[in-house]
Enzyme design. Structure first.
Site, PDB file in Angstrom:
ATOM      1  N   VAL A  77       0.812  -1.234   0.000  1.00  0.00           N
ATOM      2  CA  VAL A  77       0.000   0.000   0.000  1.00  0.00           C
ATOM      3  C   VAL A  77       0.840   1.276   0.000  1.00  0.00           C
ATOM      4  O   VAL A  77       0.329   2.358  -0.290  1.00  0.00           O
ATOM      5  CB  VAL A  77      -1.012   0.041   1.176  1.00  0.00           C
ATOM      6  N   ASN A 103      -7.470  -1.091   5.785  1.00  0.00           N
ATOM      7  CA  ASN A 103      -7.238  -1.748   7.074  1.00  0.00           C
ATOM      8  C   ASN A 103      -5.806  -2.225   7.297  1.00  0.00           C
ATOM      9  O   ASN A 103      -5.442  -2.575   8.420  1.00  0.00           O
ATOM     10  CB  ASN A 103      -8.244  -2.929   7.141  1.00  0.00           C
ATOM     11  N   SER A 156      -7.391   3.284  15.767  1.00  0.00           N
ATOM     12  CA  SER A 156      -7.237   2.516  17.010  1.00  0.00           C
ATOM     13  C   SER A 156      -7.454   3.436  18.194  1.00  0.00           C
ATOM     14  O   SER A 156      -7.196   4.647  18.106  1.00  0.00           O
ATOM     15  CB  SER A 156      -5.824   1.925  17.088  1.00  0.00           C
ATOM     16  N   TYR A 169       3.023   3.971  16.597  1.00  0.00           N
ATOM     17  CA  TYR A 169       1.700   3.434  16.258  1.00  0.00           C
ATOM     18  C   TYR A 169       0.598   4.408  16.673  1.00  0.00           C
ATOM     19  O   TYR A 169      -0.296   4.733  15.890  1.00  0.00           O
ATOM     20  CB  TYR A 169       1.525   2.083  16.956  1.00  0.00           C
ATOM     21  N   ALA A 170       0.669   4.894  17.925  1.00  0.00           N
ATOM     22  CA  ALA A 170      -0.370   5.796  18.424  1.00  0.00           C
ATOM     23  C   ALA A 170      -0.406   7.076  17.587  1.00  0.00           C
ATOM     24  O   ALA A 170      -1.488   7.570  17.230  1.00  0.00           O
ATOM     25  CB  ALA A 170      -0.130   6.109  19.897  1.00  0.00           C
ATOM     26  N   SER A 172       0.499   7.403  14.486  1.00  0.00           N
ATOM     27  CA  SER A 172      -0.022   7.108  13.145  1.00  0.00           C
ATOM     28  C   SER A 172      -1.543   6.973  13.177  1.00  0.00           C
ATOM     29  O   SER A 172      -2.246   7.439  12.280  1.00  0.00           O
ATOM     30  CB  SER A 172       0.613   5.831  12.578  1.00  0.00           C
ATOM     31  N   LYS A 173      -2.060   6.359  14.225  1.00  0.00           N
ATOM     32  CA  LYS A 173      -3.511   6.157  14.294  1.00  0.00           C
ATOM     33  C   LYS A 173      -4.232   7.490  14.555  1.00  0.00           C
ATOM     34  O   LYS A 173      -5.357   7.700  14.104  1.00  0.00           O
ATOM     35  CB  LYS A 173      -3.847   5.104  15.350  1.00  0.00           C
ATOM     36  N   ILE A 202      -8.941  -6.542  21.515  1.00  0.00           N
ATOM     37  CA  ILE A 202      -9.686  -7.571  20.802  1.00  0.00           C
ATOM     38  C   ILE A 202      -8.984  -8.915  21.020  1.00  0.00           C
ATOM     39  O   ILE A 202      -7.775  -9.035  20.806  1.00  0.00           O
ATOM     40  CB  ILE A 202      -9.775  -7.248  19.293  1.00  0.00           C
TER      41      ILE A 202
HETATM   42  N1  LIG Z   1      -5.776  -6.545  16.402  1.00  0.00           N
HETATM   43  C1  LIG Z   1      -6.187  -5.569  17.191  1.00  0.00           C
HETATM   44  O1  LIG Z   1      -6.537  -5.791  18.356  1.00  0.00           O
HETATM   45  C2  LIG Z   1      -6.258  -4.160  16.654  1.00  0.00           C
HETATM   46  C3  LIG Z   1      -6.718  -3.142  17.491  1.00  0.00           C
HETATM   47  C4  LIG Z   1      -6.807  -1.843  16.970  1.00  0.00           C
HETATM   48  C5  LIG Z   1      -6.472  -1.594  15.664  1.00  0.00           C
HETATM   49  N2  LIG Z   1      -6.010  -2.599  14.884  1.00  0.00           N
HETATM   50  C6  LIG Z   1      -5.662  -2.271  13.500  1.00  0.00           C
HETATM   51  O2  LIG Z   1      -6.414  -3.134  12.660  1.00  0.00           O
HETATM   52  C7  LIG Z   1      -5.707  -3.367  11.441  1.00  0.00           C
HETATM   53  C8  LIG Z   1      -5.578  -4.852  11.215  1.00  0.00           C
HETATM   54  O3  LIG Z   1      -4.973  -5.430  12.358  1.00  0.00           O
HETATM   55  P1  LIG Z   1      -4.705  -6.981  12.478  1.00  0.00           P
HETATM   56  O4  LIG Z   1      -4.883  -7.317  13.907  1.00  0.00           O
HETATM   57  O5  LIG Z   1      -5.464  -7.725  11.453  1.00  0.00           O
HETATM   58  O6  LIG Z   1      -3.142  -6.989  12.147  1.00  0.00           O
HETATM   59  P2  LIG Z   1      -2.292  -8.066  11.333  1.00  0.00           P
HETATM   60  O7  LIG Z   1      -0.865  -7.759  11.627  1.00  0.00           O
HETATM   61  O8  LIG Z   1      -2.807  -9.450  11.617  1.00  0.00           O
HETATM   62  O9  LIG Z   1      -2.619  -7.711   9.813  1.00  0.00           O
HETATM   63  C9  LIG Z   1      -2.119  -6.590   9.152  1.00  0.00           C
HETATM   64  C10 LIG Z   1      -1.940  -6.952   7.688  1.00  0.00           C
HETATM   65  O10 LIG Z   1      -1.497  -5.784   6.993  1.00  0.00           O
HETATM   66  C11 LIG Z   1      -0.542  -6.192   6.024  1.00  0.00           C
HETATM   67  N3  LIG Z   1       0.350  -5.106   5.661  1.00  0.00           N
HETATM   68  C12 LIG Z   1       1.287  -4.505   6.432  1.00  0.00           C
HETATM   69  N4  LIG Z   1       1.964  -3.601   5.728  1.00  0.00           N
HETATM   70  C13 LIG Z   1       1.446  -3.615   4.463  1.00  0.00           C
HETATM   71  C14 LIG Z   1       1.729  -2.904   3.273  1.00  0.00           C
HETATM   72  N5  LIG Z   1       2.703  -1.998   3.214  1.00  0.00           N
HETATM   73  N6  LIG Z   1       0.988  -3.173   2.183  1.00  0.00           N
HETATM   74  C15 LIG Z   1       0.000  -4.088   2.220  1.00  0.00           C
HETATM   75  N7  LIG Z   1      -0.292  -4.818   3.312  1.00  0.00           N
HETATM   76  C16 LIG Z   1       0.415  -4.574   4.428  1.00  0.00           C
HETATM   77  C17 LIG Z   1       0.226  -7.311   6.713  1.00  0.00           C
HETATM   78  O11 LIG Z   1       0.901  -8.131   5.770  1.00  0.00           O
HETATM   79  C18 LIG Z   1      -0.883  -8.033   7.479  1.00  0.00           C
HETATM   80  O12 LIG Z   1      -1.409  -9.105   6.726  1.00  0.00           O
HETATM   81  C19 LIG Z   1      -4.377  -2.652  11.586  1.00  0.00           C
HETATM   82  O13 LIG Z   1      -4.468  -1.383  10.969  1.00  0.00           O
HETATM   83  C20 LIG Z   1      -4.234  -2.501  13.094  1.00  0.00           C
HETATM   84  O14 LIG Z   1      -3.422  -1.417  13.437  1.00  0.00           O
HETATM   85  C21 LIG Z   1      -5.911  -3.877  15.347  1.00  0.00           C
END
Ligand SMILES: NC(=O)c1ccc[n+]([C@@H]2O[C@H](COP(=O)([O-])OP(=O)(O)OC[C@H]3O[C@@H](n4cnc5c(N)ncnc54)[C@H](O)[C@@H]3O)[C@@H](O)[C@H]2O)c1
Length: 280
Positions: A77, A103, A156, A169-170, A172-173, A202
């Protein structure tokens, strides 16, 4: 006479909100993205699944049912020309783009702000902020041509109130929250709605365990010194006294992506059991 239906399969069958809709999901190889491909695919959406990790994307396709009209695209991305070409290929394959779940994300290192690696900070900002913007822009251009669409960005709770050890991270969000408001105001005239979702705590599962283990490694004074105690302390701080489920994240995302939220744009929907309630 009364019939109460608790069968999730029949609930899926009666959920007509996404039937035939073309939905782009980024981060489709990850925890949320994979579950989303299944959730929206089972509800009749035609899913374009993007991830930079080809193996993770294959894992998603191994899990979702054969009957779904979906295609995977390996795509970074942060690479604008790659994203533009994938958007073109999606439109060739599916004819249009109705919905985007923007996402993909990277949580970065867990380090105190005094030690945080500036290169990793830049990388987190590049993926989470610039990457999200690149996808938003490319898809919104397509939606504008079509006469409208709906976008949900994954932010987030960390971006609303900070998380010790996760300054990149914080930050960026937090940027994503403002990007969402800005894009919502600019794109409303093209009938494109843009909202964000902010989950926190989660679980159970890989992300919950991994996060608690990493926070325990950082340890006092910010966190307890074992993953188990870190998890307990987090749950104690949540008014609802439990973690949230993936299904609950997807239900809120589905609300924002569907016409049920047709007069809602520029908001941040928080899915956190009340953790950040009252935070501005
Ligand atoms: N899991 C949680 O509890 C939680 C809580 C709040 C926010 N989030 C946010 O939700 C989103 C998804 O989280 P998740 O838990 O599924 O994380 P995850 O790490 O399981 O999945 C993230 C996916 O993004 C892909 N990715 C990373 N960089 C990329 C790039 N440059 N181009 C394309 N793909 C890329 C990764 O390969 C991975 O498959 C994220 O933005 C995360 O910050 C997650």
């Amino acid at each position: 006479m009364e019939k109460i239906c608790h069968d999730p399969k029949s609930q899926i069958a009666t959920d007509q909100r996404f039937v035939g809709k073309v939905l782009v999901i980024t981060g489709a190889g990850g925890q949320f993205g994979r579950a989303a491909c299944r959730y929206f695919g089972e509800r009749g959406a035609r899913v374009a699944a993007l991830d930079q990790n080809a193996e993770a994307l294959e894992g998603t396709f191994a899990e979702i049912s054969d009957g779904m009209d979906s295609k995977g695209f390996v795509c970074d991305v942060t690479n604008a020309s790659q994203v533009a070409s994938v958007v073109e290929r999606i439109v060739e394959r599916f004819g249009r783009i109705d919905l985007l779940w923007n996402n993909a994300g990277y949580q970065g290192k867990i380090q105190s702000c005094l030690d945080y690696d500036p290169l990793d900070f830049a990388s987190v900002m590049n993926i989470n902020v610039t990457g999200m913007f690149i996808v938003l822009q490319a898809v919104a251009r397509q939606m504008k041509q079509q006469g409208g669409g709906v976008i949900v960005n994954t932010a987030s709770v960390a971006g609303m109130r900070g998380t010790p050890g996760m300054i990149a991270y914080a930050s960026s969000k937090a940027a994503i929250l403002t990007m969402t408001v800005n894009a919502a105001k600019e794109l409303a005239r093209f009938h494109i709605r843009v909202n964000s979702i902010s989950p926190a705590l989660i679980g159970p599962g890989y992300m919950w365990d991994r996060q608690n283990a990493l926070h325990a490694e950082l340890g006092p004074p910010y966190y307890a010194d074992t993953a188990e105690k870190v998890g307990e302390a987090k749950i104690n701080a949540v008014p609802m006294q439990r973690v949230g489920s993936l299904e609950e994240v997807l239900q809120s995302t589905a609300f924002l992506l569907s016409s049920e939220s047709s007069y809602t744009t520029g908001i941040n929907l928080v899915v956190d059991g009340g953790l950040a309630a009252g935070t501005k």
